[in-house]
Design a protein around this motif. Structure first.
Motif, PDB file in Angstrom:
ATOM      1  N   GLY A  56       0.967  -0.877  -0.200  1.00 23.60           N
ATOM      2  CA  GLY A  56      -0.261   0.164  -0.352  1.00 23.60           C
ATOM      3  C   GLY A  56       0.569   1.266  -0.226  1.00 23.60           C
ATOM      4  O   GLY A  56       0.635   2.353  -0.410  1.00 23.60           O
ATOM      5  N   PHE A  57       1.458   1.623   0.610  1.00 26.14           N
ATOM      6  CA  PHE A  57       2.871   2.370   0.596  1.00 26.14           C
ATOM      7  C   PHE A  57       3.218   2.534  -1.096  1.00 26.14           C
ATOM      8  O   PHE A  57       3.406   3.494  -1.610  1.00 26.14           O
ATOM      9  CB  PHE A  57       3.817   2.043   1.704  1.00 26.14           C
ATOM     10  CG  PHE A  57       5.568   3.170   1.484  1.00 26.14           C
ATOM     11  CD1 PHE A  57       5.121   4.227   2.173  1.00 26.14           C
ATOM     12  CD2 PHE A  57       6.406   2.324   0.980  1.00 26.14           C
ATOM     13  CE1 PHE A  57       6.194   4.848   1.856  1.00 26.14           C
ATOM     14  CE2 PHE A  57       7.517   3.589   0.762  1.00 26.14           C
ATOM     15  CZ  PHE A  57       7.477   5.138   1.635  1.00 26.14           C
ATOM     16  N   ALA A  58       3.832   1.597  -1.288  1.00 30.04           N
ATOM     17  CA  ALA A  58       4.473   1.880  -2.684  1.00 30.04           C
ATOM     18  C   ALA A  58       3.578   2.572  -3.211  1.00 30.04           C
ATOM     19  O   ALA A  58       3.405   2.827  -4.373  1.00 30.04           O
ATOM     20  CB  ALA A  58       4.739   0.391  -3.039  1.00 30.04           C
ATOM     21  N   MET A  59       1.790   1.730  -3.810  1.00 35.10           N
ATOM     22  CA  MET A  59       1.159   2.589  -4.552  1.00 35.10           C
ATOM     23  C   MET A  59       0.387   3.993  -4.113  1.00 35.10           C
ATOM     24  O   MET A  59       0.232   4.204  -4.759  1.00 35.10           O
ATOM     25  CB  MET A  59       0.167   0.973  -3.936  1.00 35.10           C
ATOM     26  CG  MET A  59      -1.235   1.348  -4.533  1.00 35.10           C
ATOM     27  SD  MET A  59      -2.561   3.213  -3.619  1.00 35.10           S
ATOM     28  CE  MET A  59      -2.946   2.124  -2.226  1.00 35.10           C
ATOM     29  N   ALA A  60       0.117   3.662  -3.220  1.00 37.28           N
ATOM     30  CA  ALA A  60       0.212   5.342  -2.855  1.00 37.28           C
ATOM     31  C   ALA A  60       1.435   6.564  -3.191  1.00 37.28           C
ATOM     32  O   ALA A  60       1.114   7.404  -3.927  1.00 37.28           O
ATOM     33  CB  ALA A  60       0.377   5.772  -1.105  1.00 37.28           C
ATOM     34  N   ILE A  61       2.833   6.261  -3.483  1.00 37.50           N
ATOM     35  CA  ILE A  61       3.930   7.258  -4.283  1.00 37.50           C
ATOM     36  C   ILE A  61       3.650   6.634  -5.492  1.00 37.50           C
ATOM     37  O   ILE A  61       3.471   8.190  -5.967  1.00 37.50           O
ATOM     38  CB  ILE A  61       5.358   6.221  -3.499  1.00 37.50           C
ATOM     39  CG1 ILE A  61       5.378   6.986  -1.684  1.00 37.50           C
ATOM     40  CG2 ILE A  61       6.743   7.283  -4.036  1.00 37.50           C
ATOM     41  CD1 ILE A  61       6.047   6.018  -1.679  1.00 37.50           C
ATOM     42  N   PHE A  62       3.497   5.616  -6.284  1.00 37.36           N
ATOM     43  CA  PHE A  62       2.837   5.784  -7.496  1.00 37.36           C
ATOM     44  C   PHE A  62       1.841   6.900  -7.927  1.00 37.36           C
ATOM     45  O   PHE A  62       1.855   6.841  -9.034  1.00 37.36           O
ATOM     46  CB  PHE A  62       3.423   4.219  -7.483  1.00 37.36           C
ATOM     47  CG  PHE A  62       4.780   3.197  -7.745  1.00 37.36           C
ATOM     48  CD1 PHE A  62       5.512   4.159  -8.951  1.00 37.36           C
ATOM     49  CD2 PHE A  62       4.767   2.237  -7.164  1.00 37.36           C
ATOM     50  CE1 PHE A  62       6.686   3.419  -9.071  1.00 37.36           C
ATOM     51  CE2 PHE A  62       5.567   1.562  -7.345  1.00 37.36           C
ATOM     52  CZ  PHE A  62       7.011   2.417  -7.410  1.00 37.36           C
ATOM     53  N   SER A 106      12.467   6.902  -5.316  1.00 41.24           N
ATOM     54  CA  SER A 106      12.264   6.928  -4.025  1.00 41.24           C
ATOM     55  C   SER A 106      11.582   5.642  -2.674  1.00 41.24           C
ATOM     56  O   SER A 106      11.855   4.819  -1.660  1.00 41.24           O
ATOM     57  CB  SER A 106      10.951   7.669  -3.457  1.00 41.24           C
ATOM     58  OG  SER A 106      10.723   9.042  -3.890  1.00 41.24           O
ATOM     59  N   VAL A 107      10.973   4.955  -3.945  1.00 42.81           N
ATOM     60  CA  VAL A 107      10.313   3.679  -3.315  1.00 42.81           C
ATOM     61  C   VAL A 107      11.696   2.603  -2.478  1.00 42.81           C
ATOM     62  O   VAL A 107      12.050   2.254  -2.039  1.00 42.81           O
ATOM     63  CB  VAL A 107       8.905   2.987  -4.134  1.00 42.81           C
ATOM     64  CG1 VAL A 107       9.157   1.435  -3.787  1.00 42.81           C
ATOM     65  CG2 VAL A 107       8.387   3.923  -4.268  1.00 42.81           C
ATOM     66  N   VAL A 108      12.413   2.294  -4.353  1.00 43.15           N
ATOM     67  CA  VAL A 108      13.793   1.652  -4.099  1.00 43.15           C
ATOM     68  C   VAL A 108      14.525   1.737  -2.600  1.00 43.15           C
ATOM     69  O   VAL A 108      14.398   0.922  -1.623  1.00 43.15           O
ATOM     70  CB  VAL A 108      14.522   1.436  -5.096  1.00 43.15           C
ATOM     71  CG1 VAL A 108      15.694   1.178  -4.837  1.00 43.15           C
ATOM     72  CG2 VAL A 108      13.610   1.092  -6.091  1.00 43.15           C
ATOM     73  N   VAL A 109      15.179   3.339  -2.581  1.00 40.90           N
ATOM     74  CA  VAL A 109      15.367   3.389  -1.231  1.00 40.90           C
ATOM     75  C   VAL A 109      14.747   3.449   0.302  1.00 40.90           C
ATOM     76  O   VAL A 109      15.226   2.585   1.138  1.00 40.90           O
ATOM     77  CB  VAL A 109      15.788   5.067  -1.349  1.00 40.90           C
ATOM     78  CG1 VAL A 109      16.259   5.956  -0.073  1.00 40.90           C
ATOM     79  CG2 VAL A 109      16.776   5.314  -2.215  1.00 40.90           C
ATOM     80  N   TYR A 139      15.393   0.404   3.087  1.00 40.93           N
ATOM     81  CA  TYR A 139      15.861   0.423   4.313  1.00 40.93           C
ATOM     82  C   TYR A 139      14.635  -0.457   5.333  1.00 40.93           C
ATOM     83  O   TYR A 139      15.226  -0.467   6.350  1.00 40.93           O
ATOM     84  CB  TYR A 139      15.514   2.277   4.757  1.00 40.93           C
ATOM     85  CG  TYR A 139      15.032   2.952   6.321  1.00 40.93           C
ATOM     86  CD1 TYR A 139      16.587   2.744   6.882  1.00 40.93           C
ATOM     87  CD2 TYR A 139      14.150   2.780   7.102  1.00 40.93           C
ATOM     88  CE1 TYR A 139      16.446   3.000   8.116  1.00 40.93           C
ATOM     89  CE2 TYR A 139      14.310   3.554   7.768  1.00 40.93           C
ATOM     90  CZ  TYR A 139      14.795   3.655   9.063  1.00 40.93           C
ATOM     91  OH  TYR A 139      15.425   3.473   9.708  1.00 40.93           O
ATOM     92  N   ILE A 140      13.242  -0.741   4.715  1.00 42.06           N
ATOM     93  CA  ILE A 140      12.469  -0.764   5.548  1.00 42.06           C
ATOM     94  C   ILE A 140      13.508  -2.493   5.654  1.00 42.06           C
ATOM     95  O   ILE A 140      13.170  -3.321   6.809  1.00 42.06           O
ATOM     96  CB  ILE A 140      11.297  -1.425   5.391  1.00 42.06           C
ATOM     97  CG1 ILE A 140      10.258   0.400   5.104  1.00 42.06           C
ATOM     98  CG2 ILE A 140      10.304  -1.800   6.261  1.00 42.06           C
ATOM     99  CD1 ILE A 140       9.473   0.107   4.584  1.00 42.06           C
ATOM    100  N   SER A 141      13.969  -3.308   4.016  1.00 40.62           N
ATOM    101  CA  SER A 141      14.592  -4.546   4.371  1.00 40.62           C
ATOM    102  C   SER A 141      15.502  -4.674   5.200  1.00 40.62           C
ATOM    103  O   SER A 141      15.430  -5.640   5.949  1.00 40.62           O
ATOM    104  CB  SER A 141      14.657  -4.972   2.827  1.00 40.62           C
ATOM    105  OG  SER A 141      16.206  -4.122   2.799  1.00 40.62           O
TER     106      SER A 141
END
Length: 298
Positions: A174-180, A220-223, A227-229
């Motif tokens: 959902g976080f990736a979806m929101a940024i995209f 932004s999503v990759v960075v 970090y989360i991983s």
């Protein structure tokens, strides 16, 4: 009158600094000072208690000669690769579907974003129940009549790391979806209309024009997901606790275990510094790229 204005000017200049100073001091002590302390501990002979001698890179040598650390690094590589690939692909697909102005978009967006409102501890605990063969998916499917169905990955060392990937993807898609989606909504509709006039189909328009324009969103999503991983401690702890055995050991859980369970503070500090250097290797190029673009943009 001049002295009053001068006093106001001085207050307007120093008041924000005065208000922010406790936070800056807390950040300096709680972050940077402790980073420096951890770095020094990693160069000492500390074990159960800290020592402030200097043994060079001995703790790093011990770290990289530890099989559990090698397992943790391998798991981090597998987890990060799958986590990024699946989360980005699914998040982008959902964002594209929502960008078609479908009905109940707000409700669907809230549903996809809901997992981000949960902590990783809650996510790990919930998926531990879902993946439990005696309690979750396998039991439900067996009771529905498919008695031969087996889904016991969480109990098998060779598959357990993929259970962590499943839970992490569910949490972060959902976080990736929101940024995209924000990136898609920032693209001028005239570009899409011009491509359609030229005869390009909608899938071709997205693949050839729109998705390449989402480069800042991808970066932004990759960075952020990387970090989360790297810091995925609470999810692993709640879901598998590093097991079965050490099959889902990650650098973060290794650091915790070495420092607080095996009384190897120096090795734990060395692993923490390796994680810090990995994060820095991701963040610094990203910041450099952003600053360079801002400089050229102005």
């Amino acid at each position: 009158m001049r002295s009053t204005l001068s006093l106001k000017d001085r207050l307007s200049l120093w008041l924000p600094r005065f208000v922010l100073s406790p936070s800056l001091v807390a950040v300096f002590v709680g972050v940077y000072l402790f980073i420096a302390w951890t770095g020094w501990i990693s160069l000492s002979s500390s074990q159960m208690v800290p020592h402030y001698d200097f043994v060079g890179l001995e703790q790093y040598r011990r770290l990289w000669s530890t099989p559990r650390w090698e397992t943790a690094v391998a798991n981090l590589f597998i987890f990060t690769l799958l986590f990024l690939a699946i989360t980005i692909a699914v998040g982008l697909l959902i964002a594209i579907l929502l960008d078609q102005k479908i009905r109940a978009e707000g409700a669907l967006r809230a549903v996809y974003l809901y997992p981000m409102a949960l902590s990783f501890i809650v996510t790990g605990t919930a998926w531990k129940w879902i993946l439990n063969p005696d309690l979750g998916v396998q039991k439900v499917v067996n009771e529905l009549g498919w008695s031969g169905f087996v889904f016991d990955w969480i109990t098998r060392p060779e598959y357990a790391i993929y259970c962590v990937v499943i839970a992490a993807v569910w949490q972060s898609t959902g976080f990736a979806m929101a940024i995209f989606l924000a990136g898609l909504r920032g693209i001028d509709n005239s570009i899409v209309k011009a491509a359609q006039i030229e005869g390009a189909s909608l899938p071709r328009t997205y693949v050839s024009i729109i998705i390449p324009m989402l480069r800042p969103a991808f970066l932004s999503v990759v960075v952020l997901l990387s970090y989360i991983s790297i810091r995925s401690f609470d999810l692993v702890l709640a879901l598998t606790n590093g097991g079965p055995g050490n099959a889902t050991e990650m650098p973060s859980t290794f650091m915790f275990s070495a420092t607080f369970r095996r009384n190897q503070m120096g090795v734990g500090a060395a692993s923490a510094m390796m994680m810090l250097m990995t994060v820095a290797a991701i963040i610094i190029p990203y910041l450099y790229s952003e600053l360079r673009e801002d400089r050229h943009g102005h």
